[in-house]
Design an enzyme around this catalytic site. Sequence first.
Site, PDB file in Angstrom:
ATOM      1  N   HIS A  50      16.868  25.733 -28.932  1.00  0.00           N
ATOM      2  CA  HIS A  50      16.515  24.044 -29.202  1.00  0.00           C
ATOM      3  C   HIS A  50      17.253  23.553 -30.465  1.00  0.00           C
ATOM      4  O   HIS A  50      16.968  24.473 -31.402  1.00  0.00           O
ATOM      5  CB  HIS A  50      15.294  23.653 -29.054  1.00  0.00           C
ATOM      6  CG  HIS A  50      14.954  22.401 -28.607  1.00  0.00           C
ATOM      7  ND1 HIS A  50      14.855  21.352 -29.816  1.00  0.00           N
ATOM      8  CD2 HIS A  50      14.531  21.693 -27.680  1.00  0.00           C
ATOM      9  CE1 HIS A  50      14.471  20.450 -29.603  1.00  0.00           C
ATOM     10  NE2 HIS A  50      14.371  20.332 -28.017  1.00  0.00           N
ATOM     11  N   ASP A 100      15.705  16.099 -20.878  1.00  0.00           N
ATOM     12  CA  ASP A 100      15.763  16.105 -22.465  1.00  0.00           C
ATOM     13  C   ASP A 100      14.766  15.088 -22.939  1.00  0.00           C
ATOM     14  O   ASP A 100      14.893  14.295 -23.808  1.00  0.00           O
ATOM     15  CB  ASP A 100      17.121  15.536 -22.910  1.00  0.00           C
ATOM     16  CG  ASP A 100      17.208  16.055 -24.461  1.00  0.00           C
ATOM     17  OD1 ASP A 100      16.436  17.006 -24.738  1.00  0.00           O
ATOM     18  OD2 ASP A 100      18.265  15.514 -25.151  1.00  0.00           O
TER      19      ASP A 100
END
Length: 254
Positions: A93, A215
Amino acid sequence: PDVAVSTATRVNDFLAAEIAASSGRLAGFATVALQDVGAAVRELTRAVTELGFCGAMVNGYSNTSAGNLYLDEDRFEPFWRALEEPRVPLYLHPRLPSGAVQEAISRGHPELVGAAWGFAPETATHVLRMVYGGVFDRHPQAQLVIGHLGEMLPFFAGRIQRAFEYNPYSQRTRKRLQDYLSDNIWVTTSGNFNDQALITALLTVSADRIMFASDYPYDMSTDAARWIEAAPISENDRRKICYGNAAALFGLPR
């Protein structure tokens, strides 16, 4: 490190309880504290074998007493071996660039910090450190997941590889960047609901290495779903991207 290790354990126990209460709707990635690599390996093993997690997620470089460390560093070799053994993926990430880099990007332009721009080059650089640092040569079964349709790497892979082949340094790899993108790296659609970007990713890594994602909180799942359902791709590719690839990689029920 002690606080990081105990926090990771607590987070994973909490998430495991949430998954157990979801009637099969949820699955999870393990949180690991890479400030203590040995503890991270043990926690990854526990999370996968006992809690049933389908991989791990880390947020960019690790803050340690030795500075900010990237995953191509030698100290993380045991962690890569632990990922290979049960063959579970690592999701990388993004996080903000550190120190002077972030200050240079954001000076006078705070709009460039974070999702708009800062995340992508930081994460892409981290991936390139892994590739050209030989991580996937040493651990050919390792699987890495990155978001935003590849953090620009599918678009730039040809230029990066060509420049690397002409570099005057001794560093070499067994394969091309494009090969590692096809063999070791998966990309998700998170936050990049763009037809042109999707087609570029399809041409670079194929529909077999792309997974649907939204997202949140930067983008909403409804927007992501509307886009992928209308994207100009084959229905077979759409099925792979929307669920089939994730089911195969994470061992989810079909």
